[in-house]
Design a protein around this motif. Structure first.
Motif, PDB file in Angstrom:
ATOM      1  N   GLU A 143       0.815  -1.214   0.000  1.00 23.34           N
ATOM      2  CA  GLU A 143       0.000   0.000   0.000  1.00 23.34           C
ATOM      3  C   GLU A 143       0.856   1.276   0.000  1.00 23.34           C
ATOM      4  N   THR A 144       1.912   1.298   0.780  1.00 21.59           N
ATOM      5  CA  THR A 144       2.781   2.478   0.834  1.00 21.59           C
ATOM      6  C   THR A 144       3.419   2.743  -0.513  1.00 21.59           C
ATOM      7  N   ARG A 145       3.915   1.693  -1.167  1.00 20.12           N
ATOM      8  CA  ARG A 145       4.551   1.879  -2.469  1.00 20.12           C
ATOM      9  C   ARG A 145       3.550   2.322  -3.529  1.00 20.12           C
ATOM     10  N   LEU A 146       2.322   1.827  -3.446  1.00 17.34           N
ATOM     11  CA  LEU A 146       1.285   2.294  -4.368  1.00 17.34           C
ATOM     12  C   LEU A 146       1.012   3.781  -4.150  1.00 17.34           C
TER      13      LEU A 146
ATOM     14  N   PHE B 114       4.046  10.291   5.241  1.00 24.35           N
ATOM     15  CA  PHE B 114       3.947   8.966   5.862  1.00 24.35           C
ATOM     16  C   PHE B 114       4.391   8.994   7.317  1.00 24.35           C
ATOM     17  N   SER B 115       3.908   8.044   8.073  1.00 24.72           N
ATOM     18  CA  SER B 115       4.350   7.859   9.459  1.00 24.72           C
ATOM     19  C   SER B 115       5.363   6.723   9.497  1.00 24.72           C
ATOM     20  N   ILE B 116       6.430   6.892   8.720  1.00 27.70           N
ATOM     21  CA  ILE B 116       7.488   5.883   8.663  1.00 27.70           C
ATOM     22  C   ILE B 116       8.826   6.575   8.841  1.00 27.70           C
TER      23      ILE B 116
ATOM     24  N   THR C 150      12.992   3.288   6.407  1.00 25.73           N
ATOM     25  CA  THR C 150      11.879   2.542   5.822  1.00 25.73           C
ATOM     26  C   THR C 150      11.517   3.117   4.459  1.00 25.73           C
ATOM     27  N   LEU C 151      11.482   4.450   4.360  1.00 27.73           N
ATOM     28  CA  LEU C 151      11.228   5.076   3.061  1.00 27.73           C
ATOM     29  C   LEU C 151      12.319   4.686   2.071  1.00 27.73           C
TER      30      LEU C 151
END
Length: 95
Positions: free
Chosen positions: A18-21, A41-43, A47-48
């Motif tokens: 989902e994040t990559r989409l 994002f909350s990452i 992680t990014l």
């Protein structure tokens, strides 16, 4: 020419997150730096970086160094290849 199924399978795995989409959607029409992506994002930054590494290695995203920043864009040429692959599949399914 036969489709490169291994490459397509890798791309679909990358896009199954989902994040990559969401990153792909954000990059759709503009170039963004990692810091701009991170704001959405909350990452963590590592992680990014992991997500961006997968997107770049798959061929979906291009990166370039701009001073101390890395900027990312969608690789539209590669996406056009995916569109062609889906048209190929669609034509086979409708015959």
């Amino acid at each position: 020419m036969d489709p490169d199924y291994a490459s397509y399978a890798k791309v679909f795995k990358v896009l199954s997150d989902e994040t990559r989409l969401q990153i792909m959607d954000m990059l759709g029409n503009e170039e963004l730096c990692a810091c701009e992506l991170l704001e959405e994002f909350s990452i963590s930054q590592p992680t990014l970086s992991y997500h961006m590494k997968l997107l770049c290695e798959s061929g979906l995203v291009d990166s370039r160094k701009d001073g101390s920043m890395v900027k990312y864009t969608v690789n539209h040429e590669y996406l056009d290849g995916l569109k062609t692959f889906f048209k190929h599949l669609s034509n086979k399914l409708t015959v």
